[in-house]
Design a protein around this motif. Structure first.
Motif, PDB file in Angstrom:
ATOM      1  N   ASP A 164      -6.058  -0.983  -4.835  1.00  0.00           N
ATOM      2  CA  ASP A 164      -7.146  -0.007  -4.729  1.00  0.00           C
ATOM      3  C   ASP A 164      -8.494  -0.701  -4.557  1.00  0.00           C
ATOM      4  O   ASP A 164      -9.321  -0.291  -3.734  1.00  0.00           O
ATOM      5  CB  ASP A 164      -7.183   0.897  -5.960  1.00  0.00           C
ATOM      6  CG  ASP A 164      -6.034   1.893  -6.011  1.00  0.00           C
ATOM      7  OD1 ASP A 164      -5.370   2.109  -4.970  1.00  0.00           O
ATOM      8  OD2 ASP A 164      -5.795   2.443  -7.104  1.00  0.00           O
TER       9      ASP A 164
ATOM     10  N   LEU B 274       6.212  -0.898  -6.833  1.00  0.00           N
ATOM     11  CA  LEU B 274       5.260  -1.898  -7.302  1.00  0.00           C
ATOM     12  C   LEU B 274       5.635  -2.309  -8.717  1.00  0.00           C
ATOM     13  O   LEU B 274       6.107  -1.499  -9.507  1.00  0.00           O
ATOM     14  CB  LEU B 274       3.841  -1.345  -7.316  1.00  0.00           C
ATOM     15  CG  LEU B 274       3.201  -1.029  -5.971  1.00  0.00           C
ATOM     16  CD1 LEU B 274       1.796  -0.493  -6.190  1.00  0.00           C
ATOM     17  CD2 LEU B 274       3.183  -2.239  -5.067  1.00  0.00           C
TER      18      LEU B 274
ATOM     19  N   ARG C 184       2.232   2.252  -3.404  1.00  0.00           N
ATOM     20  CA  ARG C 184       1.305   2.739  -4.433  1.00  0.00           C
ATOM     21  C   ARG C 184       1.680   4.131  -4.924  1.00  0.00           C
ATOM     22  O   ARG C 184       1.449   4.478  -6.060  1.00  0.00           O
ATOM     23  CB  ARG C 184      -0.135   2.791  -3.891  1.00  0.00           C
ATOM     24  CG  ARG C 184      -0.780   1.447  -3.758  1.00  0.00           C
ATOM     25  CD  ARG C 184      -2.145   1.538  -3.082  1.00  0.00           C
ATOM     26  NE  ARG C 184      -3.029   2.480  -3.759  1.00  0.00           N
ATOM     27  CZ  ARG C 184      -3.238   3.750  -3.352  1.00  0.00           C
ATOM     28  NH1 ARG C 184      -2.646   4.234  -2.306  1.00  0.00           N
ATOM     29  NH2 ARG C 184      -4.078   4.509  -4.013  1.00  0.00           N
TER      30      ARG C 184
ATOM     31  N   ARG D 200      -1.359  -2.176  -8.565  1.00  0.00           N
ATOM     32  CA  ARG D 200      -1.873  -0.932  -7.984  1.00  0.00           C
ATOM     33  C   ARG D 200      -3.405  -0.934  -8.003  1.00  0.00           C
ATOM     34  O   ARG D 200      -4.061  -0.591  -7.023  1.00  0.00           O
ATOM     35  CB  ARG D 200      -1.327   0.277  -8.751  1.00  0.00           C
ATOM     36  CG  ARG D 200      -1.673   1.604  -8.110  1.00  0.00           C
ATOM     37  CD  ARG D 200      -1.002   2.778  -8.823  1.00  0.00           C
ATOM     38  NE  ARG D 200       0.450   2.730  -8.639  1.00  0.00           N
ATOM     39  CZ  ARG D 200       1.332   2.416  -9.609  1.00  0.00           C
ATOM     40  NH1 ARG D 200       0.936   2.159 -10.830  1.00  0.00           N
ATOM     41  NH2 ARG D 200       2.623   2.381  -9.338  1.00  0.00           N
TER      42      ARG D 200
ATOM     43  N   TRP E 195       0.841  -1.203   0.000  1.00  0.00           N
ATOM     44  CA  TRP E 195       0.000   0.000   0.000  1.00  0.00           C
ATOM     45  C   TRP E 195       0.877   1.255   0.000  1.00  0.00           C
ATOM     46  O   TRP E 195       0.610   2.210  -0.726  1.00  0.00           O
ATOM     47  CB  TRP E 195      -0.943  -0.010   1.198  1.00  0.00           C
ATOM     48  CG  TRP E 195      -1.919   1.118   1.167  1.00  0.00           C
ATOM     49  CD1 TRP E 195      -1.876   2.269   1.890  1.00  0.00           C
ATOM     50  CD2 TRP E 195      -3.075   1.215   0.335  1.00  0.00           C
ATOM     51  NE1 TRP E 195      -2.939   3.082   1.565  1.00  0.00           N
ATOM     52  CE2 TRP E 195      -3.696   2.448   0.612  1.00  0.00           C
ATOM     53  CE3 TRP E 195      -3.651   0.375  -0.609  1.00  0.00           C
ATOM     54  CZ2 TRP E 195      -4.856   2.868  -0.023  1.00  0.00           C
ATOM     55  CZ3 TRP E 195      -4.813   0.785  -1.243  1.00  0.00           C
ATOM     56  CH2 TRP E 195      -5.402   2.020  -0.952  1.00  0.00           C
TER      57      TRP E 195
END
Length: 122
Positions: free
Chosen positions: A105, A95, A49, A101, A46
């Motif tokens: 999300d 990432l 991201r 990604r 996270w």
């Protein structure tokens, strides 16, 4: 920006609606989801991201020691979810692609909807 990170459409031979997934696709997907199923690794992903980060910043974002972050990042790198590059003596992580990604999300949005009791989207 890498071509894999662009929002341009990609070939979709692997996602034909109504067609079953191959054993290789299922195995790869399950392995990726297993990597996300660990709280520290999910927090590390996270944090990535937004872009490249070093181990110290990632450890702080995930609430763990740099040693623990490094061990998790190694697993994520081996599994193909993150890339690593050297900058001097430091290692920077990012990432590996826009698919991950978007998955992150969606997982966060699903958790938010579930926790808030919101209705599912069509």
């Amino acid at each position: 920006m890498d071509p894999i990170d662009q929002d341009a459409p990609h070939h979709t031979a692997h996602t034909v609606p109504g067609e079953p997934l191959s054993d290789a696709q299922v195995g790869t997907a399950v392995a990726a989801l297993a990597m996300l199923a660990e709280p520290t690794r999910l927090r590390l992903l996270w944090a990535l991201r937004e872009g490249e980060l070093g181990v110290t910043a990632l450890a702080e974002a995930a609430g763990c020691s740099p040693t623990a972050a490094s061990q998790h990042l190694s697993k994520l790198r081996i599994s193909g979810l993150v890339d690593q590059r050297a900058q001097g003596r430091a290692r920077l992580y990012r990432l590996r692609g826009a698919h991950l990604r978007r998955l992150l999300d969606e997982v966060a949005a699903h958790a938010d909807h579930t926790l808030r009791g919101l209705p599912p989207h069509a």
